[in-house]
Design an enzyme around this catalytic site. Structure first.
Site, PDB file in Angstrom:
ATOM      1  N   GLY A 104      24.257  64.308  34.429  1.00 16.09           N
ATOM      2  CA  GLY A 104      24.124  63.167  33.526  1.00 16.09           C
ATOM      3  C   GLY A 104      25.085  62.052  33.906  1.00 16.09           C
ATOM      4  O   GLY A 104      24.762  60.869  33.783  1.00 16.09           O
ATOM      5  N   ASP A 325      32.955  68.921  25.632  1.00 14.60           N
ATOM      6  CA  ASP A 325      32.331  69.876  26.557  1.00 14.60           C
ATOM      7  C   ASP A 325      32.770  71.308  26.276  1.00 14.60           C
ATOM      8  O   ASP A 325      32.281  72.255  26.895  1.00 14.60           O
ATOM      9  CB  ASP A 325      32.653  69.500  28.007  1.00 14.60           C
ATOM     10  CG  ASP A 325      31.920  68.222  28.413  1.00 14.60           C
ATOM     11  OD1 ASP A 325      30.909  67.895  27.767  1.00 14.60           O
ATOM     12  OD2 ASP A 325      32.365  67.555  29.355  1.00 14.60           O
TER      13      ASP A 325
HETATM   14  C1  S3P Z   1      31.293  62.779  30.829  1.00 12.12           C
HETATM   15  C2  S3P Z   1      31.157  62.384  29.520  1.00 12.12           C
HETATM   16  C3  S3P Z   1      30.672  63.254  28.451  1.00 12.12           C
HETATM   17  C4  S3P Z   1      30.736  64.715  28.855  1.00 12.12           C
HETATM   18  C5  S3P Z   1      30.181  64.939  30.237  1.00 12.12           C
HETATM   19  C6  S3P Z   1      30.982  64.155  31.261  1.00 12.12           C
HETATM   20  C7  S3P Z   1      31.773  61.815  31.843  1.00 12.12           C
HETATM   21  O1  S3P Z   1      29.314  62.943  28.165  1.00 12.12           O
HETATM   22  O2  S3P Z   1      30.050  65.497  27.919  1.00 12.12           O
HETATM   23  O3  S3P Z   1      30.232  66.308  30.588  1.00 12.12           O
HETATM   24  O4  S3P Z   1      32.121  62.209  32.960  1.00 12.12           O
HETATM   25  O5  S3P Z   1      31.805  60.620  31.509  1.00 12.12           O
HETATM   26  P1  S3P Z   1      28.900  61.778  27.132  1.00 12.12           P
HETATM   27  O6  S3P Z   1      29.323  60.488  27.676  1.00 12.12           O
HETATM   28  O7  S3P Z   1      27.403  61.900  27.024  1.00 12.12           O
HETATM   29  O8  S3P Z   1      29.593  62.099  25.843  1.00 12.12           O
END
Ligand code: S3P
Length: 441
Positions: A104, A325
């Site tokens: 993501g 997380d």
């Molecule tokens: C992350 C932000 C978080 C986290 C993901 C890593 C990042 O997600 O849960 O594992 O590296 O910016 P969200 O921005 O959707 O909260």
């Protein structure tokens, strides 16, 4: 003795029990910081040497993406990469679709960056990532002038991005999300004028910290960040600390097993990430930060954890955000504590690598722990330090679920079978070997 060994036929492993976990471990580099070192290093001019880089599958997605965008990135001996950035103007139209696989962070940060580049690009991902919400980045980027189309009216990957000149905006994010904030910061870095982002609560701030190290003009006031366009980022050396989200499995493992004393060396303790330490302390656990120092603009420490009798607590959204997380492993801590733990304000967990509320409810139920699943959280009735019976846990392809199952297995009589354990490679290659190295049987 039961060992963590592969069952070739089913692709599952039996993760063994333990009396405790003892000794010293180092965990691999921080996943969030590793992503950012590649992306920001790529758009800076000159060489960026990254030490302690996490060679997890998520980060390799970002590495491949930046290579597809024309950046020369060398992988040296273990955990070191050299990014030869040519400035943001050196990025080139990728000749193929960029596959972010399970990551993501890759998908959302690159959507921001690529929206402002003078070429066409397409981002996709695996079946889990293709279900995850992208509207949260597409919508504000469109307000900046971005031209993005995608499945379900631009709310899901694949996204097709026709890069063009953007203008800065002032935007209050509907949720605290570092991926969203970082996407807008990367777009703002290349947009006309100023971009101001305000979050309802402060999400992890690795992007802001690193952009400053590379020479960007970033103003921070409480939950609000201001960035001005610049083409003058300069490559530099980055040392990535160990990932506290990976350390979290060992912190909980040591807290819940009866004969444990574990030192976790060199873990990042950025205050936007240390919720797990606070939560374990509130549950009555013993965690100490030793040798606190600063490395590449990030606070780092060694963490000493000892066995404790944990008790159930209430965890609301604000307490959970700096441990976002860690929801799965917090559920394991709650399961092996006395009393009830109520987690609320955790609706975001439904759109992570899996629906982590539903998947943890399934996991805990299958090991005999009573739970009540709510729309935005879970209530867990702890069983104290009782051992659980053998059962099969499905990881649902989610790395943090597989590792949480392995920690629950420490408190089982005969181990737990984890179906789909290979996904730990997303963030913690070698996890089972590291766990085995400190497991007392
Ligand atoms: C992350 C932000 C978080 C986290 C993901 C890593 C990042 O997600 O849960 O594992 O590296 O910016 P969200 O921005 O959707 O909260």
């Amino acid at each position: 003795m039961i060992n963590a060994k592969k069952d070739i036929s089913g692709g599952s492993i039996i993760s063994p029990p333990a009396k405790g976990i003892r000794g010293t471990v180092t965990v691999p580099g921080d996943k969030s910081i590793s992503h950012r070192s590649l992306i920001i290093g790529s758009i800076a001019s000159g060489v960026t040497e990254v030490d302690g880089f996490l060679e997890g599958e998520d980060n390799l997605s970002t590495l491949n993406a930046m290579r597809l965008l024309g950046v020369k990135i060398e992988r040296k001996e273990k955990n070191r990469v050299v990014v030869n950035g040519g400035g943001v103007e050196a990025l080139r139209e990728p000749s193929d679709v960029i596959d972010c696989l399970n990551s993501g962070t890759t998908a959302r940060l690159l959507t921001g960056l690529l929206s402002a580049q003078p070429f066409f690009s397409v981002l996709t991902g695996d079946s889990s990532l293709r279900k995850r919400p992208m509207k949260r980045v597409v919508e504000p980027l469109s307000r900046m002038g971005a031209l993005i189309s995608g499945r379900r009216e631009g709310s899901c990957l694949p996204l097709a991005i026709t890069g063009r000149r953007l203008r800065g905006i002032s935007y209050r994010t509907p949720m605290a999300s570092a991926q969203l904030k970082s996407a807008l910061l990367l777009a703002g870095l290349c947009a006309e004028g100023e971009t101001i982002i305000e979050e309802p609560e402060k999400s992890r701030d690795h992007t802001e910290r690193m952009l400053r190290i590379f020479g960007a003009d970033v103003g921070i006031h409480e939950n609000s960040i201001k960035i001005r366009s610049t083409k003058k980022l300069k490559g530099c050396g980055i040392v990535v600390p160990g990932d506290i989200s990976s350390a979290a499995f060992f912190i909980v493992g040591a807290a819940i097993t009866p004969e444990s004393e574990l030192l976790i060396k060199n873990a990042g303790i950025n205050p936007t990430r240390t919720g797990i330490l606070k939560i374990i302390e509130l549950m009555g656990g013993s965690v100490k930060m030793l040798n606190v120092r600063e490395v590449s603009g990030e606070p780092v420490a060694d963490i000493l954890v000892k066995s404790s009798k944990l008790k159930g607590i209430d965890i609301d959204g604000q307490k959970l955000l700096p441990a976002i997380d860690e929801f799965p492993i917090i559920c394991i801590a709650a399961a092996f504590s006395d009393g009830t733990t109520t987690i609320s304000g955790a609706g975001e967990l439904r759109v992570k690598e899996s629906d982590r509320i539903a998947v943890m409810a399934e996991l805990l139920t299958s090991i005999g722990v009573e739970v009540k699943e709510n729309e935005d959280g879970i209530i867990i009735k702890g069983i104290g330090c009782h051992q659980v019976k053998k059962s099969v846990i499905r990881s649902h392809g989610d790395h943090r679920i597989a590792m949480s199952a392995a920690i629950a297995a420490l408190m089982s009589r005969e181990g737990l079978e984890i179906d789909g354990a290979k996904c730990v490679d997303v963030s913690f290659p070698g996890f089972f070997n590291v766990l085995e190295s400190v497991r007392a049987s």
